[in-house]
Write a protein that holds these residues in place. Structure first.
Motif, PDB file in Angstrom:
ATOM      1  N   VAL A  12     111.217  20.646  -6.196  1.00  0.00           N
ATOM      2  CA  VAL A  12     110.811  19.489  -5.948  1.00  0.00           C
ATOM      3  C   VAL A  12     109.440  19.365  -6.644  1.00  0.00           C
ATOM      4  CG1 VAL A  12     111.439  20.441  -3.681  1.00  0.00           C
ATOM      5  CG2 VAL A  12     109.498  21.492  -4.769  1.00  0.00           C
ATOM      6  N   SER A  21     112.044  25.433  -7.021  1.00  0.00           N
ATOM      7  CA  SER A  21     112.206  26.395  -5.428  1.00  0.00           C
ATOM      8  C   SER A  21     113.752  27.726  -5.603  1.00  0.00           C
ATOM      9  CB  SER A  21     112.857  25.515  -3.735  1.00  0.00           C
ATOM     10  OG  SER A  21     112.481  25.790  -2.930  1.00  0.00           O
ATOM     11  N   SER A  88     103.664  22.943  -1.372  1.00  0.00           N
ATOM     12  CA  SER A  88     105.548  23.055  -1.236  1.00  0.00           C
ATOM     13  C   SER A  88     106.088  22.954   0.525  1.00  0.00           C
ATOM     14  CB  SER A  88     105.946  23.698  -2.373  1.00  0.00           C
ATOM     15  OG  SER A  88     106.585  24.942  -1.705  1.00  0.00           O
ATOM     16  N   THR A  91     106.674  19.084   1.060  1.00  0.00           N
ATOM     17  CA  THR A  91     108.041  18.988   0.183  1.00  0.00           C
ATOM     18  C   THR A  91     109.117  19.362   1.623  1.00  0.00           C
ATOM     19  OG1 THR A  91     108.642  20.925  -1.104  1.00  0.00           O
ATOM     20  CG2 THR A  91     106.438  19.431  -1.703  1.00  0.00           C
ATOM     21  N   ARG A  92     110.176  18.488   0.980  1.00  0.00           N
ATOM     22  CA  ARG A  92     111.844  18.774   1.638  1.00  0.00           C
ATOM     23  C   ARG A  92     111.911  19.950   1.324  1.00  0.00           C
ATOM     24  NH1 ARG A  92     116.064  14.616   2.185  1.00  0.00           N
ATOM     25  NH2 ARG A  92     114.911  13.316   1.392  1.00  0.00           N
ATOM     26  N   HIS A  93     111.513  20.831   0.160  1.00  0.00           N
ATOM     27  CA  HIS A  93     112.502  22.133  -0.098  1.00  0.00           C
ATOM     28  C   HIS A  93     111.319  23.359  -0.232  1.00  0.00           C
ATOM     29  CE1 HIS A  93     116.164  20.628  -0.291  1.00  0.00           C
ATOM     30  NE2 HIS A  93     116.766  19.653  -0.704  1.00  0.00           N
ATOM     31  N   GLN A 258     105.636  15.455  -3.864  1.00  0.00           N
ATOM     32  CA  GLN A 258     106.283  14.477  -2.724  1.00  0.00           C
ATOM     33  C   GLN A 258     106.512  14.819  -1.805  1.00  0.00           C
ATOM     34  OE1 GLN A 258     109.954  14.272  -5.045  1.00  0.00           O
ATOM     35  NE2 GLN A 258     110.199  12.058  -4.484  1.00  0.00           N
ATOM     36  N   ARG A 259     106.344  14.707  -0.835  1.00  0.00           N
ATOM     37  CA  ARG A 259     106.270  14.906   1.017  1.00  0.00           C
ATOM     38  C   ARG A 259     108.401  14.439   1.128  1.00  0.00           C
ATOM     39  NH1 ARG A 259     101.355  14.343  -0.421  1.00  0.00           N
ATOM     40  NH2 ARG A 259      99.689  15.612   1.038  1.00  0.00           N
ATOM     41  N   ALA A 260     108.015  15.432   1.924  1.00  0.00           N
ATOM     42  CA  ALA A 260     109.075  14.660   2.758  1.00  0.00           C
ATOM     43  C   ALA A 260     109.136  14.198   3.429  1.00  0.00           C
ATOM     44  CB  ALA A 260     110.607  15.668   3.375  1.00  0.00           C
ATOM     45  N   PRO A 261     110.525  13.287   3.691  1.00  0.00           N
ATOM     46  CA  PRO A 261     110.533  12.114   4.532  1.00  0.00           C
ATOM     47  C   PRO A 261     109.969  12.653   6.212  1.00  0.00           C
ATOM     48  CG  PRO A 261     112.387  11.875   3.651  1.00  0.00           C
ATOM     49  CD  PRO A 261     111.849  13.030   2.829  1.00  0.00           C
TER      50      PRO A 261
END
Length: 263
Positions: A12, A21, A88, A91-93, A258-261
């Motif tokens: 990520v 991650s 983090s 983020t997605r992970h 980078q953020r998770a949607p």
């Protein structure tokens, strides 16, 4: 990163850096996997370069494109700062834990004992390097240290230093030359170190192993305040650095993670 991620863990972008991650145990397993692969193909294997992300590095990458470029060529970047782990979570992970190099070294040493991996200890002043080697031998008598030397050499000596390391048949090269020199050195000399499994930068690791620097209390580490403990312990060398880098790092952790949607 220099190519697609060949590992099982996700990557990520935190503070602008592509960050693994991964847990400490998983990272040690990756080290063993890569070092064993290197032993089977020493003439063609290019070392995996493993760097770390913390506030200082994130701030430096933000203002120095050359350093950002060096970080982008790493095979693995792990989070060596609690603020990186906290950021983090956007983020997605999310990162499962902080992997301080001073802690990860012990995971790596245990794995090296189990699998017969060989270490080379590069960097710091001669006395501190020697004390670190002695500490490793005392703590992990089954780890074979196949060479060591201080970090006081000029760039025109790189070829000779790398040749010495290659001849030692080291599996893991620990590089403590200070940031950003150690990152530049690792990337620049990767092709001169064919057959070495990992090049792992390690900053102030030898100072901790030698007993020259104390660790922060665990509660400060968990709150992301180890930088404050270090600054108060050595204000002459560290306080101004943190005053300069922390605000920049905080901004970049907010702006360039980078953020998770959101669904």
């Amino acid at each position: 990163m220099p190519h697609s991620n060949p590992y099982d863990f996700p990557v990520v972008r935190v503070g602008g850096l592509a960050t693994a991650s991964v847990t400490r145990r998983q990272l040690a397993d990756c080290m063993v996997q890569d070092c064993m692969a290197a032993r089977n193909d020493r003439e063609r294997w290019l070392p995996k370069v493993v760097l770390s992300s913390n506030g200082q590095g994130i701030a430096l990458a933000g203002r120095d494109p050359a350093f950002a470029g060096a970080m982008a060529q790493a095979d693995i970047i792990h989070a060596d700062g609690m603020p990186v782990v906290l950021a983090s979570r956007l983020t997605r992970h999310p990162l499962p834990e902080r992997i301080a190099t001073t802690d990860f070294f012990h995971d790596a040493a245990h794995a090296a004992e189990r699998h017969g991996l060989r270490f080379y200890i590069l960097g710091a002043k001669e006395q501190q390097n020697r004390a670190a080697v002695e500490a490793i031998q005392r703590l992990y008598p089954k780890v074979e240290i196949v060479g060591s030397r201080d970090g006081y050499f000029a760039s025109d000596q790189d070829d000779a230093v790398c040749e010495e390391i290659r001849r030692s048949r080291a599996d893991v090269l620990w590089v403590a030359l200070g940031k950003p020199r150690q990152e530049y050195w690792a990337i620049r000399n990767r092709r001169n170190l064919q057959g070495v499994g990992w090049i792992k930068t390690c900053g102030g690791l030898y100072a901790f192993l030698a007993g020259d620097a104390p660790r922060a209390p665990l509660w400060m580490q968990k709150l992301g305040l180890e930088w404050l403990f270090r600054a108060l312990d050595d204000p002459k060398h560290l306080l101004w650095r943190y005053v300069i880098t922390n605000p920049v790092a905080a901004y970049r952790l907010v702006r360039y993670t980078q953020r998770a949607p959101v669904f």
